[in-house]
Write an enzyme that holds these catalytic residues in place. Structure first.
Site, PDB file in Angstrom:
ATOM      1  N   ASP A   1     -20.556 -14.176  37.689  1.00 33.30           N
ATOM      2  CA  ASP A   1     -20.891 -15.768  37.910  1.00 33.30           C
ATOM      3  C   ASP A   1     -20.500 -16.033  36.564  1.00 33.30           C
ATOM      4  O   ASP A   1     -20.030 -15.378  35.390  1.00 33.30           O
ATOM      5  CB  ASP A   1     -22.340 -15.308  37.759  1.00 33.30           C
ATOM      6  CG  ASP A   1     -22.558 -16.354  37.437  1.00 33.30           C
ATOM      7  OD1 ASP A   1     -22.535 -17.656  38.285  1.00 33.30           O
ATOM      8  OD2 ASP A   1     -23.445 -16.935  36.082  1.00 33.30           O
TER       9      ASP A   1
ATOM     10  N   GLU B   1     -10.981   2.693  39.178  1.00 34.62           N
ATOM     11  CA  GLU B   1     -12.070   3.937  39.640  1.00 34.62           C
ATOM     12  C   GLU B   1     -11.671   4.479  41.890  1.00 34.62           C
ATOM     13  O   GLU B   1     -11.765   4.708  42.006  1.00 34.62           O
ATOM     14  CB  GLU B   1     -12.035   4.161  39.249  1.00 34.62           C
ATOM     15  CG  GLU B   1     -12.162   4.540  37.486  1.00 34.62           C
ATOM     16  CD  GLU B   1     -13.252   5.020  36.734  1.00 34.62           C
ATOM     17  OE1 GLU B   1     -14.164   5.777  37.874  1.00 34.62           O
ATOM     18  OE2 GLU B   1     -13.404   4.786  35.547  1.00 34.62           O
TER      19      GLU B   1
END
Length: 525
Positions: A206, A248
Site C-alpha cells: 500500500d 527465499e
C-alpha cells in the site's frame, strides 16, 4: 506452517487473473452483517469457477477500522470481525488446493493509533523515534510543523495535549512510521516472513512510494527537489531488502505506486525490487480510443526495460465502479472530481464496461478484477448518515467517499440481503438482488457469464507481444498469437477484420455482421 521453500519462479504472476477481495463486503458467514473469512471459504468454488488464479485480500488484520482496515493495530492477528489466524491459514490452504494463490496487503507507511508502538509512545514510554513527532511552529507551537496536507484533506499533523504534533499522511488515526529507523525496517521484514511461512504467495504494498521522508520535514511549497515524501531514492533500499526476503519463499510483490514519471515508476520494477506495480494510467483513462492506446503503449514501454509484466485494472476499492464511471460525461477518474449527484447512464456504462473487460483481459500481463466487477455492479449511493469513509468527513462532506464501491455483494436473488448474510454493514440499494450471482450464472448474456468465458478463453492470446492492426478512427485492434481483439469506441458500426472464428463478443453484432459502438470482440485470426 511450513519451512521456507527454495526460491521458485514459475512466472504465474506475469499473466495471472487476480481477484481482489474486500473481506468486509464479500460474504458474511456468521450472519452478523460483516463479511468474514468463513464467507470467503464458502465461496471458493465460485472463485474457482470464475477461473481466477490468485486472491488479493485487502487488510484482514486486527484494526479499529477507521479506514477500512488500512489502520493496522496488529499484523499477526486477524481482526475478530473476520475470523482467526487459524481460519486464515485454512483459507490459504483450501484456496491453494483449488489452484488459487493468496496475496495479502501490507500497509508500511503507517499503523493504527491503537498499535502498541504508538500507544507506548503516547504514554511517555520509548518509541517516539519510530514515528514523526515534532514541536509546532508559531509563537506557542500552535501551528503545524510544516505545510503538508493529508491525502484525505486537511493538515497532515495532529497536536497532542503535551504540545507536540505527529505526522499522518492519511487520517489522524494512522500515524506515519519513521522508515529511517532500523526497528521499523526489521519489523516489516519479520511481518513478511510471518505471512510467507503461512503459505502466502505475494504481497500488495500500500502507498508504496510514500514511506521515506526528508529528515528535515521541509514545506512542500519550498520548491526543493526531490519531493519531501513522495518517491524518494532511499525507498529503493527498503524494497531491495524486501525482495531478498520474498525470493527465499518464491513470493512476489505488487506495489501501489501512483507516479506520473514513467522512468521513476519503472525504478520500482527493477529485477531486485518489486515484481509488479499497479497501472493507474489505464485505470484512470477515459473511454477514448486514442487515449487508451497511448496508455497501453506507454505502459508496455515503461515496463519493457526492466522486464516486468504490466498490470491492468479497471476498478478497485478506492475508485468509482466501472459501469458507473463509463456512463458519465467524464469517463476518466480523478479523486478531485468526485461529487454527489453526477448524472449517469448505467446502460451505456455497462455496455462499455463489458467491452473494457474484453480489452483488459486480452492485453499482455496480469489482470486484477475487483469483487463485483464480474457482476457489473454500479457505484451505490450511500445515505449520508451511513457513510463511513474518512474521505467524506475530512472533505467537509463534499466528497462522497469510497463506500459506494464497497457495498456488500449480492449472491442470491431470492434471499434476504441478496444472500450476503446478515443485515449488511453498508446498505444495499433497492434492486441490488437483480445483480445476484445465482441469477447471472443462469444467464448466458450476463456480465458474470462474460467474465467466466473471457477468463477461460484468455489463453488464446498466448504470452507474446501485442501488435496493433490498422483500424478506423475510434477503433482499437490488435493481435497476439492467433487471436485478435477489436474494440469499437466510435459511434458507428465497423466491419470486422478477416478471421476464421468469432471467439467471444461483449455484445451482439448488427444485422450486417458489423461491430457496433462500445462493443468488443475476440476473433481467431
Amino acid at each position: 506452517m511450513g519451512q521456507p521453500t527454495p526460491a521458485t519462479d514459475d512466472g504465474w504472476w506475469r499473466s495471472a487473473v487476480i481477484y481482489q477481495v474486500y473481506v468486509r463486503s464479500f460474504a458474511d458467514g456468521d450472519g452478523d452483517g460483516t463479511g468474514d473469512l468463513a464467507g470467503v471459504r464458502a465461496r471458493l468454488p465460485y472463485l474457482a469457477e470464475l477461473g481466477v488464479e490468485a486472491l488479493w485480500f485487502t487488510p484482514w488484520y486486527r484494526s479499529p477500522m477507521k479506514d477500512g482496515g488500512y489502520d493496522v493495530a496488529d499484523y499477526r492477528a486477524i481482526d475478530p470481525a473476520f475470523g482467526t489466524l487459524a481460519e486464515a491459514e485454512k483459507l490459504i490452504a483450501e484456496a491453494r488446493e483449488l489452484g488459487i494463490r493468496t496475496i495479502v496487503d501490507i500497509v508500511p507507511n503507517h499503523v493504527s493509533d491503537q498499535h502498541p508502538w504508538f500507544r507506548t509512545a503516547l504514554a511517555g514510554g520509548p518509541g517516539r523515534e519510530l514515528f514523526h513527532f515534532r514541536p509546532g511552529r508559531g509563537e506557542h507551537g500552535e501551528l503545524p510543523p510544516n505545510d503538508w496536507q493529508s491525502e484525505f484533506g486537511g493538515p497532515a499533523w495532529t497536536r497532542l495535549p503535551d504540545g507536540d504534533w505527529y505526522l499522518h499522511l492519511f487520517a489522524p488515526e494512522q500515524p506515519d512510521l519513521n522508515w529511517a529507523h532500523p526497528a521499523v525496517r526489521q519489523e516489516h521484514e519479520d511481518i513478511l516472513r510471518f505471512w510467507f511461512e503461512r503459505g502466502v504467495a505475494g504481497v500488495r504494498v500500500d502507498s508504496a512510494a510514500l514511506l521515506a521522508k526528508d529528515p528535515e520535514l521541509p514545506d512542500v511549497t519550498d520548491g526543493r527537489a526531490p519531493h519531501p515524501y513522495v518517491d524518494r531514492d532511499e525507498l529503493h533500499d527498503v524494497y531491495r531488502a524486501w525482495r531478498a526476503v520474498a525470493d527465499e519463499y518464491g513470493a512476489v510483490f505488487v506495489g501501489e505506486v501512483w507516479l506520473p514519471d514513467t522512468e521513476r515508476f519503472a525504478r520500482y520494477l527493477r529485477p531486485d525490487e518489486l515484481h509488479t506495480a499497479f497501472n493507474f494510467s489505464f485505470l484512470t483513462c477515459p473511454w477514448d480510443a486514442d487515449r487508451l492506446r497511448t496508455s497501453i503503449d506507454d505502459t508496455l514501454a515503461e515496463h519493457a526495460p526492466v522486464g516486468a509484466p504490466a498490470t491492468w485494472v479497471l476498478c478497485n476499492h478506492d475508485v468509482t465502479r466501472t459501469v458507473t464511471r463509463y456512463g458519465r460525461a467524464d469517463t476518466g477518474f480523478d479523486f478531485a472530481t468526485k461529487a454527489f449527484g453526477t448524472p449517469t447512464d448505467l446502460a451505456l456504462g455497462t455496455r462499455r464496461a463489458r467491452a473494457a473487460a474484453l480489452l483488459s483481459l486480452a492485453l499482455p500481463g496480469a489482470v486484477y478484477v475487483y469483487q463485483g466487477e464480474e457482476l457489473g455492479l454500479p457505484e451505490a449511493d450511500i445515505p449520508l448518515d451511513r457513510i463511513e469513509d474518512p474521505m467524506h468527513a475530512r472533505s467537509g462532506g463534499t466528497d462522497p467517499g469510497r463506500d459506494g464501491c464497497r457495498v456488500p455483494l449480492p449472491w442470491a436473488a431470492g434471499e434476504p440481503h441478496a444472500g450476503f448474510g446478515g443485515d449488511p454493514w453498508l446498505p444495499q440499494p433497492d434492486g441490488w438482488a437483480a445483480y445476484a450471482a445465482d441469477r447471472q450464472a443462469e444467464d448466458p448474456g450476463s456480465m458474470l457469464s462474460l467474465y467466466r468465458a473471457a477468463i477461460r478463453l484468455r489463453p488464446e492470446f498466448g504470452d507474446g507481444p501485442l501488435t496493433w492492426l490498422p483500424a478506423p478512427d475510434g477503433v482499437l485492434a490488435f493481435t497476439r498469437a492467433d487471436a485478435l481483439c477489436v474494440v469499437n469506441l466510435a459511434d458507428t458500426p465497423v466491419d470486422l477484420p478477416a478471421h476464421t472464428e468469432l471467439l467471444l463478443h461483449s455484445g451482439p453484432l448488427d444485422t450486417a455482421g458489423r461491430l457496433p459502438g462500445d462493443t468488443a470482440v475476440w476473433l481467431r485470426a
